[in-house]
Design a protein around this motif. Structure first.
Motif, PDB file in Angstrom:
ATOM      1  N   ILE A  35     -27.841  25.867 -36.235  1.00 20.40           N
ATOM      2  CA  ILE A  35     -27.913  27.095 -36.002  1.00 20.40           C
ATOM      3  C   ILE A  35     -27.985  26.979 -34.573  1.00 20.40           C
ATOM      4  O   ILE A  35     -29.269  26.411 -34.021  1.00 20.40           O
ATOM      5  CB  ILE A  35     -29.017  27.780 -36.046  1.00 20.40           C
ATOM      6  CG1 ILE A  35     -29.410  27.753 -38.456  1.00 20.40           C
ATOM      7  CG2 ILE A  35     -29.220  28.743 -35.507  1.00 20.40           C
ATOM      8  CD1 ILE A  35     -27.932  28.817 -38.146  1.00 20.40           C
ATOM      9  N   THR A  36     -27.458  27.447 -33.718  1.00 18.65           N
ATOM     10  CA  THR A  36     -27.215  27.544 -32.172  1.00 18.65           C
ATOM     11  C   THR A  36     -27.199  29.300 -31.222  1.00 18.65           C
ATOM     12  O   THR A  36     -27.523  30.218 -32.607  1.00 18.65           O
ATOM     13  CB  THR A  36     -26.171  26.791 -31.091  1.00 18.65           C
ATOM     14  OG1 THR A  36     -24.790  27.651 -31.463  1.00 18.65           O
ATOM     15  CG2 THR A  36     -25.761  25.608 -32.200  1.00 18.65           C
ATOM     16  N   GLU A  37     -27.866  28.880 -30.097  1.00 15.96           N
ATOM     17  CA  GLU A  37     -27.414  30.439 -29.718  1.00 15.96           C
ATOM     18  C   GLU A  37     -26.438  31.583 -30.633  1.00 15.96           C
ATOM     19  O   GLU A  37     -26.993  32.741 -29.908  1.00 15.96           O
ATOM     20  CB  GLU A  37     -27.961  29.995 -28.184  1.00 15.96           C
ATOM     21  CG  GLU A  37     -29.138  30.102 -28.068  1.00 15.96           C
ATOM     22  CD  GLU A  37     -30.581  30.577 -28.214  1.00 15.96           C
ATOM     23  OE1 GLU A  37     -29.738  32.308 -27.699  1.00 15.96           O
ATOM     24  OE2 GLU A  37     -31.301  30.171 -28.696  1.00 15.96           O
ATOM     25  N   LYS A  38     -25.288  30.844 -30.391  1.00 18.32           N
ATOM     26  CA  LYS A  38     -24.285  31.953 -30.838  1.00 18.32           C
ATOM     27  C   LYS A  38     -24.497  32.441 -32.642  1.00 18.32           C
ATOM     28  O   LYS A  38     -23.752  32.965 -32.313  1.00 18.32           O
ATOM     29  CB  LYS A  38     -22.756  31.591 -30.996  1.00 18.32           C
ATOM     30  CG  LYS A  38     -22.886  30.098 -31.432  1.00 18.32           C
ATOM     31  CD  LYS A  38     -21.222  29.337 -31.592  1.00 18.32           C
ATOM     32  CE  LYS A  38     -21.220  28.582 -32.314  1.00 18.32           C
ATOM     33  NZ  LYS A  38     -19.740  27.572 -32.686  1.00 18.32           N
ATOM     34  N   HIS A  39     -25.012  31.923 -33.373  1.00 17.63           N
ATOM     35  CA  HIS A  39     -25.570  32.354 -34.533  1.00 17.63           C
ATOM     36  C   HIS A  39     -26.839  33.717 -34.310  1.00 17.63           C
ATOM     37  O   HIS A  39     -26.792  34.482 -35.714  1.00 17.63           O
ATOM     38  CB  HIS A  39     -26.003  31.319 -35.845  1.00 17.63           C
ATOM     39  CG  HIS A  39     -24.883  30.533 -35.464  1.00 17.63           C
ATOM     40  ND1 HIS A  39     -24.884  29.309 -34.727  1.00 17.63           N
ATOM     41  CD2 HIS A  39     -23.635  30.196 -36.242  1.00 17.63           C
ATOM     42  CE1 HIS A  39     -23.685  28.019 -34.937  1.00 17.63           C
ATOM     43  NE2 HIS A  39     -22.973  29.170 -36.139  1.00 17.63           N
ATOM     44  N   LEU A  40     -27.238  33.445 -32.946  1.00 17.78           N
ATOM     45  CA  LEU A  40     -28.342  35.321 -33.657  1.00 17.78           C
ATOM     46  C   LEU A  40     -28.286  36.038 -33.243  1.00 17.78           C
ATOM     47  O   LEU A  40     -27.307  36.099 -32.031  1.00 17.78           O
ATOM     48  CB  LEU A  40     -29.370  34.151 -32.364  1.00 17.78           C
ATOM     49  CG  LEU A  40     -30.121  32.767 -32.967  1.00 17.78           C
ATOM     50  CD1 LEU A  40     -30.964  32.597 -31.449  1.00 17.78           C
ATOM     51  CD2 LEU A  40     -30.520  32.654 -33.913  1.00 17.78           C
ATOM     52  N   ASN A  41     -28.735  36.949 -33.916  1.00 12.42           N
ATOM     53  CA  ASN A  41     -28.606  38.541 -33.683  1.00 12.42           C
ATOM     54  C   ASN A  41     -29.390  38.933 -32.527  1.00 12.42           C
ATOM     55  O   ASN A  41     -29.890  38.256 -31.553  1.00 12.42           O
ATOM     56  CB  ASN A  41     -29.035  38.682 -34.833  1.00 12.42           C
ATOM     57  CG  ASN A  41     -30.075  39.314 -35.402  1.00 12.42           C
ATOM     58  OD1 ASN A  41     -30.927  38.980 -34.480  1.00 12.42           O
ATOM     59  ND2 ASN A  41     -29.597  39.562 -37.104  1.00 12.42           N
ATOM     60  N   GLY A  42     -28.931  40.138 -31.859  1.00 16.44           N
ATOM     61  CA  GLY A  42     -30.053  40.484 -30.687  1.00 16.44           C
ATOM     62  C   GLY A  42     -31.709  40.886 -30.658  1.00 16.44           C
ATOM     63  O   GLY A  42     -32.675  40.938 -30.020  1.00 16.44           O
ATOM     64  N   VAL A  43     -32.023  40.488 -32.484  1.00 11.16           N
ATOM     65  CA  VAL A  43     -33.461  40.375 -32.341  1.00 11.16           C
ATOM     66  C   VAL A  43     -34.094  39.099 -32.499  1.00 11.16           C
ATOM     67  O   VAL A  43     -35.192  38.551 -32.911  1.00 11.16           O
ATOM     68  CB  VAL A  43     -34.156  40.761 -33.783  1.00 11.16           C
ATOM     69  CG1 VAL A  43     -33.909  42.691 -33.514  1.00 11.16           C
ATOM     70  CG2 VAL A  43     -34.311  41.169 -35.407  1.00 11.16           C
ATOM     71  N   GLY A  44     -33.160  37.506 -32.253  1.00  9.31           N
ATOM     72  CA  GLY A  44     -33.894  36.223 -32.385  1.00  9.31           C
ATOM     73  C   GLY A  44     -33.560  35.490 -33.882  1.00  9.31           C
ATOM     74  O   GLY A  44     -33.693  34.442 -34.083  1.00  9.31           O
ATOM     75  N   ILE A  45     -32.839  36.153 -34.516  1.00 12.39           N
ATOM     76  CA  ILE A  45     -32.450  35.646 -35.797  1.00 12.39           C
ATOM     77  C   ILE A  45     -31.105  35.685 -36.132  1.00 12.39           C
ATOM     78  O   ILE A  45     -30.330  36.059 -35.674  1.00 12.39           O
ATOM     79  CB  ILE A  45     -34.161  36.504 -36.675  1.00 12.39           C
ATOM     80  CG1 ILE A  45     -32.821  37.239 -37.365  1.00 12.39           C
ATOM     81  CG2 ILE A  45     -35.184  36.640 -36.630  1.00 12.39           C
ATOM     82  CD1 ILE A  45     -32.958  38.232 -38.760  1.00 12.39           C
ATOM     83  N   VAL A  46     -31.147  34.470 -37.517  1.00 12.66           N
ATOM     84  CA  VAL A  46     -29.457  34.405 -38.226  1.00 12.66           C
ATOM     85  C   VAL A  46     -28.422  35.016 -38.079  1.00 12.66           C
ATOM     86  O   VAL A  46     -29.390  36.332 -39.187  1.00 12.66           O
ATOM     87  CB  VAL A  46     -29.418  33.315 -38.619  1.00 12.66           C
ATOM     88  CG1 VAL A  46     -27.289  33.302 -38.386  1.00 12.66           C
ATOM     89  CG2 VAL A  46     -30.322  31.518 -38.033  1.00 12.66           C
TER      90      VAL A  46
END
Length: 134
Positions: A35-46
């Motif tokens: 998991i990297t930043e590019k996998h996160l949604n707007g609330v900071g989860i995958v």
């Protein structure tokens, strides 16, 4: 199974998502996504789409493991827990297979082995054999 693994090197979307196939056996596969930043949604989860993509590749690898081209015709996912860790794993297990249809359950877990999602997929088994030449 190395031929099947090599076949999936052509999956450009899975490559873009950073998914690695760890192991394939007949009717089974295990894949991993760091998991990297590019996998996160707007609330900071995958992002759910990243989790679905991971599960979908595990499903595809298991479905194609018999050597015939198999394509998904139905899929659903249930998210059990937010993905917040650094690694997600997906393990696909064949539930049933006949000459034209196969069904799989995929468990997505994090590095603590907590269940993140359950994916169900059905594939249409084509007569075409897996080919590395295109």
């Amino acid at each position: 199974m190395e031929k099947i693994k090599k076949y999936f090197e052509n999956d450009r979307f899975a490559d873009l998502a950073g998914i690695e196939i760890l192991e394939i056996k007949k009717g089974w596969s295990r894949v991993k996504m760091n998991i990297t930043e590019k996998h996160l949604n707007g609330v900071g989860i995958v992002h759910g789409g990243a989790i679905f993509t991971l599960a979908d590749l595990a499903f595809a690898a298991a479905a194609n493991s018999h050597g015939n081209v198999s394509v998904g015709i139905n899929a659903s996912i249930s998210y059990m827990k937010a993905g917040k860790g650094k690694i997600l794993m997906a393990e696909a297990q064949e539930v049933s297979r006949n000459p034209r249809l196969s069904s799989y359950t995929v468990r997505v877990t994090d590095e603590e082995d907590d269940l993140i999602a359950i994916f169900q997929g059905m594939a249409y088994v084509k007569k075409d054999k897996i080919s590395l030449t295109g």
